[in-house]
Design an enzyme around this catalytic site. Structure first.
Site, short mmCIF file in Angstrom:
data_model
loop_
_atom_site.label_atom_id
_atom_site.label_comp_id
_atom_site.label_asym_id
_atom_site.label_seq_id
_atom_site.Cartn_x
_atom_site.Cartn_y
_atom_site.Cartn_z
N CYS A 49 22.08 -19.10 -28.05
CA CYS A 49 21.28 -17.88 -28.17
C CYS A 49 22.17 -16.67 -28.48
O CYS A 49 21.69 -15.66 -28.94
CB CYS A 49 20.47 -17.65 -26.91
SG CYS A 49 21.43 -17.67 -25.41
N SER A 108 32.19 -14.63 -24.34
CA SER A 108 30.78 -14.66 -23.92
C SER A 108 30.31 -13.30 -23.44
O SER A 108 31.12 -12.43 -23.10
CB SER A 108 30.60 -15.67 -22.78
OG SER A 108 30.90 -16.95 -23.22
N GLU A 113 31.34 -17.46 -17.88
CA GLU A 113 30.17 -18.29 -17.60
C GLU A 113 30.46 -19.73 -18.03
O GLU A 113 31.29 -19.97 -18.91
CB GLU A 113 28.94 -17.72 -18.31
CG GLU A 113 29.13 -17.43 -19.78
CD GLU A 113 28.50 -18.45 -20.68
OE1 GLU A 113 27.85 -19.34 -20.15
OE2 GLU A 113 28.69 -18.36 -21.90
N GLN A 115 28.26 -22.13 -19.11
CA GLN A 115 27.33 -22.80 -20.01
C GLN A 115 27.94 -23.11 -21.38
O GLN A 115 27.71 -24.18 -21.94
CB GLN A 115 26.13 -21.88 -20.22
CG GLN A 115 24.83 -22.61 -20.14
CD GLN A 115 23.67 -21.65 -20.30
OE1 GLN A 115 23.84 -20.44 -20.40
NE2 GLN A 115 22.49 -22.19 -20.33
N GLY A 190 9.24 -9.94 -4.42
CA GLY A 190 9.95 -9.47 -5.62
C GLY A 190 10.58 -10.63 -6.38
O GLY A 190 10.85 -11.68 -5.81
N MET A 192 13.54 -10.68 -7.74
CA MET A 192 14.93 -10.83 -7.35
C MET A 192 15.04 -11.66 -6.07
O MET A 192 15.93 -12.49 -5.94
CB MET A 192 15.53 -9.44 -7.12
CG MET A 192 16.98 -9.48 -6.86
SD MET A 192 17.90 -9.60 -8.37
CE MET A 192 18.53 -7.95 -8.46
#
Lengths: 420, 274
Positions: A49, A108, A113, A115, A190, A192
C-alpha cells in the site's frame, strides 16, 4: 547491472499509488510481461500500500530502465510530468542500497515495522515461482533478507512500541510480567480502547468486562471479546476484580475517582492495578495514581513514551544504515567479481592453451637443447604471455570496481574470441 | 587445605568477580546479553565452589579442619544456587546485579579467613550445631534474595510511577515477577530460619540447660525472625503486596546486616566464629 524503478509514499500521493497498485493487481502475468521487455534479464515486482517497485537485473541498462519506467507509468495511468515527479530510478549500488533499506524497514512510513519484510519475501516467492529471477537477483534478495535480519537483531529499531495502544501493552507487561489470565475492564466504547484491548487479548489477557452507560453498546463490544457487559452501577464491584482498566468515555467528569480506587484496593488485597485513561477530558481522577500499587497512565503519558521511542528508533536507524552499507559492499563485491572473473579466467586459460600447443609443436627441435636452455625458453614464453595479458586483465579489474566493466568485458571476449 | 582446593576456590572467586562485574556493567550499559553471559560465568563459579566444598568434605576428618572459609563459602554457594535455580524458571537475569555482589562479598570474606582457624569452638561441635548453622544460613540467604527483589521492585516502581519506563525499566524484570520472587524468598526463608533457630535452641538447652547466656546475637536474631514472620503473615493473611513489602524487606535486610556486623565486631557473643 542492477536497476530499480518505483514510487513510494514519499514521492507519490495516495491516489497515484492506488491507481498503480490496482493496475498491477489486474495484470495476471505481470512478471512475464516485464521479463519480455528487451534487456530485462531477471525481474521482481514489489507492491504494497505504500510502494510499488521493480527490481531487475538488466542488460543495456539506460534503455531497459526507460522501458521499465514507461511500463509503470502506463499501468498507473501517469501523465509524463506526473511520472517524472513520482518515479525514482536507481542503478547498481544505489539500487542495492535502496532495496536493502526497504527490506529492513528503514524506508517505511513507520520505521522499524515488521510487515514489509514479509511483503518483500512474498514478492520474491512469486518471482521465484514464475522463474523471473536468476543467479543475480536470487543472491540479491537473500542478501536483502540477511541485512533486514541483522538490522532487526543488532539494532533496537523495532524494540519499542511507537503506537499508543502498543505502548499500553508494553507497560502492562512491565507491571504484570505475563498477561496470561489477566482480567480487563473497558469503560466506555471508544475505538482506541477496543484496539488496546485487542492487543492485550493477543498477548494472553482474557476475561473482559465492559461497562457502558448504554447497555446495548456494552453488550455489542463485550460480544466481540466474548466478555460480559455490566451497567455503570456495577463499576465499583468490577474495579475490585480486574487487573487492567481501559477507560475512554465521553463523560465530562471523572468516572473513576481516587476514592473509588482507594476503597477497592483494600478489597483486592493490594493486587497491582494498571489504569489506562485514553479519554479527553480525563475519566480517571489523577489522585488514583497516588494509591499504592496503582499505576495510572493517561493519553499524554502514553504519547510521551511513544515520542521517546520514535526518537530512539531514529538513533538506532543510524546504526542500521552502517549495517546496510556493509551488506551493500558485500554484495557489490560479489557482483563485480561475477562480471569480470569468468572472462579473466577464460582469457588466461586460452593463453595457456596456446602456449601448450606451441611448445608441443616445438618439442622436436627443443629436444636438442640442454635442459637448462629449454627451461630458459619456457620461462621466456610464459613471461611474454603474462606481460601481454597483464594490461587487459588489470583494466577489466579496475573497471569492474566502478561497475563499468560490462562493455570492456564484452570487448575482451570478442577480441580474444573467448566465446568461440 | 589441599592445593587443589585452593585453586578451585581461587577459580570460583575469579568467576564470581567476573560475573559481578558483568552484571553491573550490563546494568550500566543496559544490555541483557552481557547479563546472560554473566549468568553462565556465575554458574561456572557455582560449580567450582561446589567442587571446592566437595574436596573439603572429602578431606574433612573432624571439626577442627572445618574453617570459617568453608562456612562463608557455603553461604555464597547457597545464595548462588537459589539465584541460578530461579533463573531456570524466570528470565530475570538483572536480579544478578543485585545478588552477585552479595555472593562476592561472602567469598571475599571467606578468602580473608584462614581455614585452619577453628570455626566452631570444640566444646560445641556436633550434628545439631551443623543443622542449626546450615538451616539458618539457607534461610538468611533466601531473605537476601527476597530483599534484592524488593530493591529492584522499588526502582521499577519508581520508574513506572514517574511515567518514565525508559531503557532501565525495560531492562528490569516486571513488578509482578519481582513481587513473586519476594514472596518465594519469604515463604521458604522463614521456615528454614525457624527450623535453624529451633535447632540452635534445642542444642542450647542441652548445653546450658534452662539459663542461656544473654547473647546479643540470639536476641537480635530473634528480633529479625519476628520481623520476617510479621512480613510473611501480612503477606499471606492480610494481603500486603508490592511496594510496601519491598520497602519492609529492604529495611529488614539492612537491619539484619548492620546487626550481624555490629554484633560480630563490637559485642561479645557466643556466635563470634562467624
Amino acid at each position: 547491472m542492477i536497476g530499480l524503478v518505483g514510487l513510494n509514499h514519499k514521492t507519490a500521493p495516495l491516489a497515484v499509488r492506488e491507481r498503480l497498485f490496482a493496475g498491477c493487481q489486474e495484470q495476471a502475468n505481470l512478471l512475464a510481461d516485464l521479463k519480455a521487455i528487451d534487456g530485462v534479464l531477471e525481474i521482481l515486482h514489489l507492491s504494497t500500500c505504500n510502494r510499488v517497485e521493480l527490481v531487475a537485473s538488466l542488460e543495456d541498462a539506460p534503455r531497459a530502465l526507460g522501458e521499465l519506467e514507461s511500463f509503470l507509468a502506463r499501468y498507473g495511468g501517469l501523465a509524463d510530468e506526473e511520472a517524472a515527479a513520482c518515479l525514482y530510478t536507481y542503478r547498481d549500488r544505489e539500487a542495492i542500497r535502496h532495496l536493502f533499506r526497504v527490506t529492513s524497514s528503514l524506508d517505511s512510513l513507520v520505521m522499524g515495522e515488521a510487515q514489509i519484510l514479509g511483503q518483500v519475501k512474498d514478492a520474491y516467492r512469486l518471482a521465484l515461482a514464475q522463474n523471473a529471477t536468476g543467479v543475480v537477483l536470487n543472491r540479491l534478495m537473500h542478501r536483502a533478507f540477511r541485512a533486514a535480519k541483522r538490522v532487526r537483531t543488532e539494532t533496537g529499531i523495532a524494540a519499542n512500541p511507537v503506537s499508543v495502544s502498543f505502548a499500553a501493552v508494553e507497560l502492562a507487561k512491565k507491571i504484570f510480567g505475563t498477561l496470561a489470565g489477566r482480567k480487563i475492564l473497558i469503560i466506555g466504547a471508544g475505538e482506541m480502547a477496543e484496539l488496546t484491548c485487542t492487543h492485550l487479548v493477543g498477548n494472553g489477557a482474557e476475561d473482559i468486562t465492559v461497562v457502558n452507560r448504554s447497555p446495548a453498546q456494552a453488550r455489542l463490544l463485550a460480544e466481540k471479546f466474548h466478555g460480559a457487559a455490566v451497567g455503570l452501577e456495577a463499576l465499583d464491584e468490577a474495579l475490585c476484580d480486574v487487573d487492567i482498566v481501559i477507560s475512554s468515555t465521553g463523560a465530562p467528569t471523572y468516572v473513576v475517582t481516587g476514592e473509588m480506587v482507594r476503597r477497592c484496593l483494600r478489597k483486592r488485597k493490594n493486587r497491582l492495578l494498571f489504569l489506562v485513561d485514553i479519554a479527553v477530558p480525563r475519566d480517571i481522577d489523577p489522585a488514583a495514581d497516588e494509591v499504592e500499587n496503582v499505576y495510572l497512565y493517561n493519553i499524554d503519558h502514553l504519547q510521551d513514551i511513544v515520542d521517546e521511542n520514535i526518537k530512539n528508533r531514529r538513533r538506532e536507524a543510524l546504526k542500521a544504515e552502517a549495517i546496510i552499507e556493509e551488506e551493500v559492499a558485500n554484495y557489490t563485491n560479489w557482483l563485480k567479481e561475477l562480471e569480470a572473473v569468468p572472462t579473466i579466467v577464460s582469457l588466461r586459460s586460452k593463453a595457456e592453451g596456446i602456449v601448450r600447443t606451441e611448445m608441443e609443436k616445438a618439442s622436436g627441435w627443443m629436444e636438442n637443447l640442454e635442459n637448462a636452455d629449454r627451461e630458459k625458453v619456457e620461462a621466456l614464453v610464459h613471461g611474454i604471455v603474462n606481460k601481454v595479458l597483464h594490461a587487459p586483465v588489470a583494466v577489466m579489474k579496475e573497471e569492474s570496481a566502478e561497475f563499468a566493466s560490462q562493455d570492456i568485458v564484452a570487448a575482451a571476449r570478442q577480441l580474444f574470441r573467448l566465446d568461440d | 587445605m589441599t592445593s587443589v582446593e585452593g585453586i578451585l576456590f581461587a577459580a570460583a572467586l575469579f568467576c564470581c568477580s567476573l560475573a559481578t562485574g558483568g552484571y553491573l556493567i550490563s546494568l550500566l550499559v543496559r544490555r541483557v546479553a552481557l547479563a546472560k553471559i554473566s549468568t553462565w560465568i556465575l554458574a561456572a563459579g557455582f560449580m567450582l565452589l561446589a567442587l571446592n566444598l566437595l574436596f573439603a568434605a572429602v578431606h574433612w576428618t573432624d571439626w577442627s579442619s572445618f574453617g570459617s572459609r568453608h562456612f562463608l563459602s557455603i553461604y555464597a554457594w547457597v545464595i548462588a544456587g537459589i539465584y541460578l535455580g530461579l533463573q531456570l524458571k524466570t528470565k530475570t537475569r538483572l536480579l544478578g546485579a543485585f545478588i552477585a555482589p552479595f555472593i562476592l562479598l561472602f567469598l571475599i570474606a571467606a578468602a580473608g579467613q584462614g581455614s585452619d582457624r577453628n570455626l566452631v569452638p570444640s566444646q560445641w561441635q556436633g550434628g545439631l550445631t551443623t543443622l542449626h548453622l546450615v538451616l539458618a544460613i539457607a534461610g538468611e540467604a533466601l531473605f537476601v534474595l527476597a530483599s534484592a527483589a524488593g530493591a529492584m521492585f522499588l526502582i521499577q516502581n519508581n520508574l513506572l510511577k514517574n511515567k518514565k519506563p525508559g531503557p532501565l525499566g525495560r531492562l528490569l524484570p516486571s513488578l509482578g515477577d519481582l513481587d513473586q520472587i519476594n514472596h518465594f524468598g519469604l515463604l521458604w526463608g522463614f521456615p528454614l530460619l525457624t527450623l535453624g533457630m529451633i535447632g540452635g535452641a534445642v542444642y542450647a538447652a542441652f548445653v546450658w540447660g534452662g539459663s542461656w547466656p544473654a547473647d546479643p546475637k540470639v536476641v537480635w536474631s530473634f528480633a529479625v525472625w519476628v520481623f520476617y514472620g510479621f512480613l510473611l503473615h501480612q503477606r499471606l493473611a492480610i494481603g500486603w503486596k508490592g511496594s510496601r513489602m519491598a520497602v519492609l524487606s529492604c529495611l529488614g535486610l539492612i537491619a539484619f546486616l548492620l546487626s550481624a556486623l555490629g554484633i560480630r565486631f563490637c559485642l561479645a557473643t557466643v556466635h563470634n566464629f562467624i
